[in-house]
Structures are given as C-alpha cells and as structure tokens.
Scaffold this motif. Structure first.
Motif, PDB file in Angstrom:
ATOM      1  N   LYS A 195      -7.303   4.870  -3.105  1.00  0.00           N
ATOM      2  CA  LYS A 195      -6.171   5.772  -2.984  1.00  0.00           C
ATOM      3  C   LYS A 195      -5.388   5.389  -1.750  1.00  0.00           C
ATOM      4  CE  LYS A 195      -8.686   9.573  -0.707  1.00  0.00           C
ATOM      5  NZ  LYS A 195      -8.974  11.031  -0.815  1.00  0.00           N
ATOM      6  N   SER A 196      -4.155   5.874  -1.666  1.00  0.00           N
ATOM      7  CA  SER A 196      -3.192   5.537  -0.613  1.00  0.00           C
ATOM      8  C   SER A 196      -2.353   4.348  -1.048  1.00  0.00           C
ATOM      9  CB  SER A 196      -3.878   5.226   0.733  1.00  0.00           C
ATOM     10  OG  SER A 196      -4.327   3.873   0.772  1.00  0.00           O
ATOM     11  N   ILE A 197      -1.400   3.944  -0.176  1.00  0.00           N
ATOM     12  CA  ILE A 197      -0.511   2.832  -0.512  1.00  0.00           C
ATOM     13  C   ILE A 197      -1.257   1.502  -0.528  1.00  0.00           C
ATOM     14  CG2 ILE A 197       1.569   3.960   0.352  1.00  0.00           C
ATOM     15  CD1 ILE A 197       1.344   2.221   2.861  1.00  0.00           C
ATOM     16  N   TYR A 198      -2.477   1.494  -0.005  1.00  0.00           N
ATOM     17  CA  TYR A 198      -3.276   0.267  -0.016  1.00  0.00           C
ATOM     18  C   TYR A 198      -4.214   0.198  -1.220  1.00  0.00           C
ATOM     19  CZ  TYR A 198      -1.828   0.286   4.903  1.00  0.00           C
ATOM     20  OH  TYR A 198      -1.103   0.325   6.076  1.00  0.00           O
ATOM     21  N   SER A 199      -4.044   1.084  -2.186  1.00  0.00           N
ATOM     22  CA  SER A 199      -5.023   1.251  -3.263  1.00  0.00           C
ATOM     23  C   SER A 199      -5.255   0.002  -4.100  1.00  0.00           C
ATOM     24  CB  SER A 199      -4.589   2.394  -4.184  1.00  0.00           C
ATOM     25  OG  SER A 199      -3.367   2.070  -4.823  1.00  0.00           O
ATOM     26  N   MET A 200      -4.259  -0.893  -4.191  1.00  0.00           N
ATOM     27  CA  MET A 200      -4.438  -2.050  -5.065  1.00  0.00           C
ATOM     28  C   MET A 200      -5.550  -2.971  -4.573  1.00  0.00           C
ATOM     29  SD  MET A 200      -2.718  -1.487  -7.645  1.00  0.00           S
ATOM     30  CE  MET A 200      -3.133  -3.023  -8.463  1.00  0.00           C
ATOM     31  N   VAL A 218      -8.186  -3.713   4.531  1.00  0.00           N
ATOM     32  CA  VAL A 218      -8.091  -2.270   4.812  1.00  0.00           C
ATOM     33  C   VAL A 218      -9.409  -1.741   5.371  1.00  0.00           C
ATOM     34  CG1 VAL A 218      -7.762   0.009   3.800  1.00  0.00           C
ATOM     35  CG2 VAL A 218      -6.305  -1.876   3.082  1.00  0.00           C
ATOM     36  N   MET A 219     -10.519  -2.126   4.743  1.00  0.00           N
ATOM     37  CA  MET A 219     -11.815  -1.617   5.186  1.00  0.00           C
ATOM     38  C   MET A 219     -12.202  -2.181   6.556  1.00  0.00           C
ATOM     39  SD  MET A 219     -12.300   0.452   2.805  1.00  0.00           S
ATOM     40  CE  MET A 219     -13.921   1.087   3.196  1.00  0.00           C
ATOM     41  N   CYS A 244      -3.449  -5.598   0.346  1.00  0.00           N
ATOM     42  CA  CYS A 244      -2.222  -4.800   0.330  1.00  0.00           C
ATOM     43  C   CYS A 244      -1.935  -4.211   1.708  1.00  0.00           C
ATOM     44  CB  CYS A 244      -2.318  -3.690  -0.713  1.00  0.00           C
ATOM     45  SG  CYS A 244      -0.713  -3.258  -1.441  1.00  0.00           S
ATOM     46  N   HIS A 245      -2.775  -4.496   2.681  1.00  0.00           N
ATOM     47  CA  HIS A 245      -2.538  -3.985   4.032  1.00  0.00           C
ATOM     48  C   HIS A 245      -1.393  -4.753   4.689  1.00  0.00           C
ATOM     49  CE1 HIS A 245      -3.322  -2.780   8.206  1.00  0.00           C
ATOM     50  NE2 HIS A 245      -4.029  -1.781   7.707  1.00  0.00           N
ATOM     51  N   GLU A 258       2.859  -2.877  -4.682  1.00  0.00           N
ATOM     52  CA  GLU A 258       2.279  -1.798  -3.882  1.00  0.00           C
ATOM     53  C   GLU A 258       2.348  -0.524  -4.700  1.00  0.00           C
ATOM     54  OE1 GLU A 258       2.675  -1.654   0.585  1.00  0.00           O
ATOM     55  OE2 GLU A 258       4.027  -0.021   0.016  1.00  0.00           O
ATOM     56  N   ILE A 259       1.193   0.037  -5.022  1.00  0.00           N
ATOM     57  CA  ILE A 259       1.113   1.224  -5.867  1.00  0.00           C
ATOM     58  C   ILE A 259       0.335   2.292  -5.113  1.00  0.00           C
ATOM     59  CG2 ILE A 259       0.247   2.168  -8.040  1.00  0.00           C
ATOM     60  CD1 ILE A 259       0.705  -0.601  -9.289  1.00  0.00           C
ATOM     61  N   ASN A 260       0.948   3.433  -4.919  1.00  0.00           N
ATOM     62  CA  ASN A 260       0.366   4.507  -4.124  1.00  0.00           C
ATOM     63  C   ASN A 260      -0.390   5.480  -5.016  1.00  0.00           C
ATOM     64  OD1 ASN A 260      -0.302   6.356  -2.199  1.00  0.00           O
ATOM     65  ND2 ASN A 260       1.798   7.033  -1.767  1.00  0.00           N
ATOM     66  N   LEU A 261      -1.713   5.322  -5.058  1.00  0.00           N
ATOM     67  CA  LEU A 261      -2.549   6.294  -5.768  1.00  0.00           C
ATOM     68  C   LEU A 261      -2.925   7.381  -4.762  1.00  0.00           C
ATOM     69  CD1 LEU A 261      -4.845   3.868  -7.816  1.00  0.00           C
ATOM     70  CD2 LEU A 261      -2.818   5.096  -8.601  1.00  0.00           C
TER      71      LEU A 261
END
Length: 389
Positions: free
Chosen positions: A79-84, A116-117, A164-165, A205-208
């Motif tokens: 989830k978030s804008i980095y979800s991909m 991201v992580m 996606c970060h 960029e897909i924001n879940l």
C-alpha cells in the motif's frame, strides 16, 4: 550447441519474428486471442506488440535469486504510492508462469530487494546516512556474483531490479554495473538522472491507499456528455511544476478546478470521474499516481512533466489518449483544452477506457494487465542485447 547458445538462438528467432510482424499488417487478425487482440491507435504498432507479447508468454523465463531474508528481500509494501514494489515482488514470488527454478534456463535474473523496505527499516531519519543503501546492495551483488556465474558472464546486463521509491535510481549508484548495465525497472524514470530507456523500464506509480486492490482499480466514470468539469487537480504543492499550476489556477476558475486540499464533502475519485481532463503534474519526482488514477476514472490525463519516460511507452502511443502541456503553457491551460474539438476529446476518452486493462492490478494477475506489461517491458529490454558466449 550449448544451453546458453540455445537460449540466445531462441531470442534471436524471437527478434526476427517480431521484425517480420511489422511488415505483416494482418498479424492480429490471423492470430486469435481468447482474452484480447490489441488493436487501435493506443498502440505504436498493435501487430508488433501482439506478436511480441505472445512470444514472451511462450518463451520468457526469469530466475529469482533465493538469497536474502524478508522483509528487506522477497517482500515490499503493498500500500501507498510505493505499492508496486510489494505487489510485483509478491506476484513474482507466488505466480509461477514466468519463473524458472533452474538458472541455466533463465533469460533474466531478478534481484528481489525492496528499496522501500531498506529505507523504512534501516534508514535513520535523524542521521540520514544513505550509506545503508550502499552496504545492502553492494553486499548483495557481491554475494550473488561470487556464488553464481551469471552476473559476471553478462556484467549484470541480464539482471534486473525494480523500485518505486524516489531513491530507486540512487540505490543503484553504488554498483556501476547495476547502474550502467543492468535493467532497472523504476517509477522514477527521469532521463535527467540517467534513466536509459534502451535498457531501463518505466514502472507506473499506483497508489494502493489501503492495500486493497479492488478499492482503487474499480474503473468507471461518467460518460463524456455528463462530465461537467473541464479539468481537475488536487494535491500537495511540491516540486518545480506544481507551484506554477497553483499560481495560475488555484481558486481562479470554475472550469479548471485546482485544489491543494479538497473542500469537505468532495470526493477525490468522484471529482475525477466527472471531469473531462485530469491534470497530472510531476511533484518531487517525475512519476505521478494520478496518471493511473485518471485512467481508472476514464478521465483524459493532462501530462505536465519534464524528462519523464512514460510507462510502456515502447508499446503505447501516449499521444493518442493524453494531452501534453509544457510548463510554459500552464497559463494557457484552459485555452488549450477548450480548443480541443469535442469529437477528438470523445475519441481520446474512448482510448483511455481501452488502455485501462494495461494498468489494472490483479492478484492473481490476468493477461495484458499491469503485471504482464511490466514483464513485457523487461522482455523487450532483454531482446535489446545479446550475450556473447
């Protein structure tokens, strides 16, 4: 012929077949497809895409390195804008369609790390020492390059990473072969930061927001005749482009509705669904989740960006279903949109509906959806070079 030579020969044959399809205008008609036959102006060449896609499905094999422990590796945010990052890692690990467990059969090798992580779990927000990226990524490439022969054989050219970060490109600086040679699949597809479209692939960029796929990708919207707002944007003011948009249009015009914060009672997604055009300006980075959101809402995207390589642009003809406006043209935005003939707008809006299938997130994935389009982008980059044995 060795196994490696057979792999390269198969790719060479695929290149030939794809080139031939460019000269065979009836290819899509001759090859029925149970799910979808690419046709129309949304594609640069529908026949070439279809032939390439079918060959990808039949031939393409990806080996995922098993080294590395979750949550830094083999895991990511969903989830978030980095979800991909998380969605792709999750599907890649669980869906076996393109995966091979024998690296000798692989056309490409996936480095399953999540930038991201790394940032969320290891980056100190006070000290802000970015060397944590260097330590993790340099150590990982060192590990796999000494344990397996494949990285050194190709100098990393048949290896890919995905991020996606915003710092996805930065994360690759520390290994020159990863930066200059490997396939980088990035949301931050910024040519001014050395994104190379020949070897790198742009990731949408897909924001879940909630992590629930169905909540975001439920497509639809009002028909063209019921879209009462000419243009709409709502979002924070940051980056180099949005300040100009706010200066000229925030609270200035009922037809071009630009908000930094939506008034109470207004729904962001409902506003998109009843707007003819949805303004998609870059922010801090070139990518914007509003492009996919506009496509889901069947709203014609108005792209305002610099140095941005759009997702799947080697397949999709973005000019056919979007409007591009330069930063200098922002003061004339309303005039530009009003001068688009109604019949042209209706055609663009219809194409937006057609292109939706290529941006929808499915789990499990479905043919021609965003997961398969990402894989196809990687396939095309692998076809761009040959490994000398």
């Amino acid at each position: 012929m060795t196994r490696d030579e057979k792999l390269e020969a198969g790719l060479a044959k695929a290149r030939t077949l794809i080139r031939q399809s460019a000269r065979q205008g009836n290819f899509t008609l001759a090859h029925e497809d149970p799910d979808y036959v690419p046709q129309g102006d949304i594609y640069r060449n529908a026949q070439v895409f279809h032939r390439s896609y079918l060959l990808m499905e039949r031939l393409f094999k990806i080996f995922i390195y098993k080294e590395g422990e979750s949550p830094i590796f083999h895991n990511g945010p969903c989830k978030s804008i980095y979800s991909m990052e998380g969605v792709f890692l999750s599907i890649m690990e669980t869906d076996t369609k393109f995966q091979t467990w024998d690296p000798r059969e692989a056309h490409v090798f996936f480095l399953p790390l999540s930038v991201v992580m790394i940032i969320e779990l290891l980056f100190d927000p006070i000290i802000r020492d970015k060397a944590v990226l260097e330590r993790i990524i340099v150590d990982y490439v060192h590990l796999i390059s000494h344990k397996y022969p494949y990285w050194n054989r190709s100098l990393g050219a048949d290896h890919f990473m995905l991020s996606c970060h915003d710092w996805g490109p930065r994360a690759t600086w520390y290994v020159p072969q990863l930066y200059f040679t490997s396939i980088r699949v990035l949301c931050n597809a910024n040519t001014s930061e050395h994104f190379n479209p020949k070897k790198d692939a742009s990731l949408p960029e897909i924001n879940l927001v909630t992590g629930e796929i169905a909540n975001l990708t439920a497509a639809g919207g009002s028909p063209p005749s019921n879209r009462i707002i000419l243009a709409f944007f709502a979002g924070a003011m940051h980056g180099r482009i949005r300040p100009a948009l706010f200066h000229h249009w925030k609270d200035k015009d009922k037809d071009v509705q630009v908000y930094e914060r939506l008034p109470d009672g207004l729904s962001y997604h409902e506003m998109m669904k009843k707007s003819k055009y949805c303004i998609c300006p870059s922010g801090h980075e070139v990518a914007s989740p509003r492009i996919a959101e506009a496509i889901y809402a069947e709203c014609v995207p108005v792209l305002i960006s610099q140095h941005y390589v759009l997702p799947f642009s080697d397949v999709l003809n973005w000019e056919s279903f979007t409007v591009r406006v330069s930063v200098d043209e922002i003061p004339n935005l309303k005039k530009i949109l009003l001068e688009i003939p109604e019949d042209m707008y209706v055609r663009m809006q219809k194409r937006v509906k057609q292109v939706q299938r290529h941006f929808v997130v499915n789990d499990p994935p479905k043919r021609y959806d965003v997961f398969h389009m990402i894989i196809h982008s990687i396939w095309l980059r692998r076809l761009n070079f040959q490994i000398n044995m």
